[in-house]
Design a protein around this motif. Structure first.
Motif, PDB file in Angstrom:
ATOM      1  N   SER A  70     -55.941 -26.642  27.200  1.00 55.23           N
ATOM      2  CA  SER A  70     -56.273 -25.447  27.977  1.00 55.23           C
ATOM      3  C   SER A  70     -57.758 -25.347  28.289  1.00 55.23           C
ATOM      4  O   SER A  70     -58.613 -25.714  27.482  1.00 55.23           O
ATOM      5  N   GLU A  75     -55.891 -19.234  28.644  1.00 57.16           N
ATOM      6  CA  GLU A  75     -54.831 -20.145  29.081  1.00 57.16           C
ATOM      7  C   GLU A  75     -54.167 -20.862  27.901  1.00 57.16           C
ATOM      8  O   GLU A  75     -53.358 -21.765  28.104  1.00 57.16           O
ATOM      9  N   MET A 114     -52.039 -22.552  32.139  1.00 57.22           N
ATOM     10  CA  MET A 114     -50.586 -22.395  32.009  1.00 57.22           C
ATOM     11  C   MET A 114     -50.023 -21.324  32.934  1.00 57.22           C
ATOM     12  O   MET A 114     -48.863 -21.393  33.339  1.00 57.22           O
ATOM     13  N   SER A 118     -46.985 -19.440  30.352  1.00 49.12           N
ATOM     14  CA  SER A 118     -47.400 -18.988  29.021  1.00 49.12           C
ATOM     15  C   SER A 118     -46.332 -18.090  28.406  1.00 49.12           C
ATOM     16  O   SER A 118     -45.471 -17.534  29.099  1.00 49.12           O
ATOM     17  N   TYR A 183     -46.975 -25.425  36.175  1.00 47.68           N
ATOM     18  CA  TYR A 183     -48.077 -24.774  35.459  1.00 47.68           C
ATOM     19  C   TYR A 183     -49.044 -24.175  36.481  1.00 47.68           C
ATOM     20  O   TYR A 183     -48.751 -24.149  37.683  1.00 47.68           O
TER      21      TYR A 183
END
Length: 400
Positions: A70, A75, A114, A118, A183
């Motif tokens: 990340s 993120e 993400m 997430s 993503y």
């Protein structure tokens, strides 16, 4: 077109040199990026990860790509996935990269956001917003992400560039920008997810704007020969289906080429490599969908990694027949989990050990991660490259 059986891997282009970025690889078998959730609760690498990566780098000259990492704490959208932001995180990756380099292999850090992929509960616990390109929820979910502001989009571009710098300072040979599989960057590319009406949504040009801006910023930060990009044109994972994939990726490739730089590589996932399906059928390998239109447009600007459920025989066939016009490498994922000496086995015709899927994502666990053995043939030749850390030593260095 020849059959798969006609191409012994050891005699194929799999074991012919190829220049990637600043390095010349002696073979074209790549360790694919694989989320494994073996980081600690602060998203920093645990000591057991050093052994895992070192072992899979044990055949010299292997291109090792990290699990998706990340670009900001906001993120880090799932428990025990990695970040590359804090000093603790950077130091953990520095040790991993050093271990890969000790085995004379090459390391690229895959970096991502993400977005709506997430876990919103994980973000809420840490005080971060759940957000995406638009307020469009994942299929079957009641959690609706907030549409990102332009200020947040610009911050995301900066975060990619700064994370790339941290990766290189930690010793990485380069970074791979993850713009695939539903993503964050792919959420901007996908029309059904990106329903914005500003310059970041709508047309192909607008939906591509963020990915291209990220690439430009990262190139400026660390140099193009250290930069790679990953796309999955056919994936349906996490709502990433695209009806306009030909026009979209043709445009993206055209714009990347207009930058007039030499990228390290382009990473592409075949129709058979969607994480939601993971199908390999030798009779109808691509289901009629191929990467040819991208490869033709890319025109060997730099090497291309292909991923799609390959085994040694099909990988040799791919470089000799399927992709013989192009400078192609082949990524192995699941089989690399259960075969730390996979490259050696492929070259020497040693059968691959089966993997155990239920242990792929066992958070912080040694089992299913560092308990797959090397072949005796490898140990007889390369015993000095096997990272010696035991589970007990790993626990002593850092609590699991």
């Amino acid at each position: 077109m020849g059959s798969i059986a006609e191409y012994p891997p050891s005699e194929s282009r799999l074991f012919k040199p190829l220049k990637v970025g600043h390095s010349t690889l002696p073979h074209r078998v790549v360790f694919a990026p694989l989320t494994r959730l073996r980081n600690d609760d602060n998203h920093a690498p645990l000591p057991l990860m050093e052994k895992y990566y070192a072992d899979r780098a044990s055949t010299p000259g292997t291109l090792v790509i990290s699990e998706a990492t990340s670009i900001s704490h906001g993120e880090e959208g799932n428990s025990n996935n990695p970040g590359l932001v804090s000093e603790e995180q950077v130091e953990g990756w520095r040790k991993i990269i050093s271990a890969v380099h000790t085995n004379k292999s090459i390391f690229f850090q895959q970096i991502w956001g993400m977005g709506r992929a997430s876990n919103p509960d994980v973000l809420a616990t840490r005080g971060f917003p759940y957000r995406s390109s638009s307020a469009v929820p994942m299929k079957g979910s009641e959690n609706v992400p907030r549409e990102m502001t332009e200020a947040e989009i610009l911050e995301t571009i900066e975060n990619f560039a700064e994370t790339a710098k941290r990766a290189v300072l930690a010793g990485a040979d380069g970074v791979e920008i993850h713009s695939a599989h539903g993503y964050l960057l792919d959420q901007f590319l996908t029309a059904s997810v990106n329903q914005r009406t500003d310059k970041w949504g709508g047309s192909i040009e607008n939906r591509s704007r963020l990915t291209l801006a990220v690439v430009k910023a990262v190139v400026e930060a660390i140099g193009a020969e250290k930069v790679a990009i990953r796309f999955s044109p056919y994936a349906g994972f996490q709502g990433s289906e695209k009806s306009d994939y030909v026009e979209l990726y043709t445009y993206l490739i055209s714009e990347l080429k207009k930058m007039n730089v030499q990228f390290a590589y382009l990473s592409l996932v075949e129709a058979t490599g969607d994480p939601g399906t993971l199908i390999w059928d030798q009779k109808q390998i691509h289901g009629g969908k191929t990467l040819d239109f991208i490869l033709e447009a890319w025109d060997n600007l730099s090497p291309v990694i292909v991923a799609g459920g390959y085994r040694p025989d099909s990988a040799a066939w791919a470089v000799e027949e399927r992709y013989k016009k192009w400078d192609v490498m082949v990524a192995f994922g699941r089989h690399f989990i259960s075969n730390p000496d996979l490259v050696f086995k492929v070259q020497n015709g040693i059968p691959l050990a089966p993997y155990n899927r239920p242990t792929f994502y066992c958070r912080k666990e040694w089992a299913g991660y560092n308990d797959y053995p090397f072949s005796q043939e490898f140990l007889d030749k390369y015993s000095q490259t096997v990272h010696p850390m035991t589970e007990e030593e790993s626990k002593a260095l850092g609590s699991l």
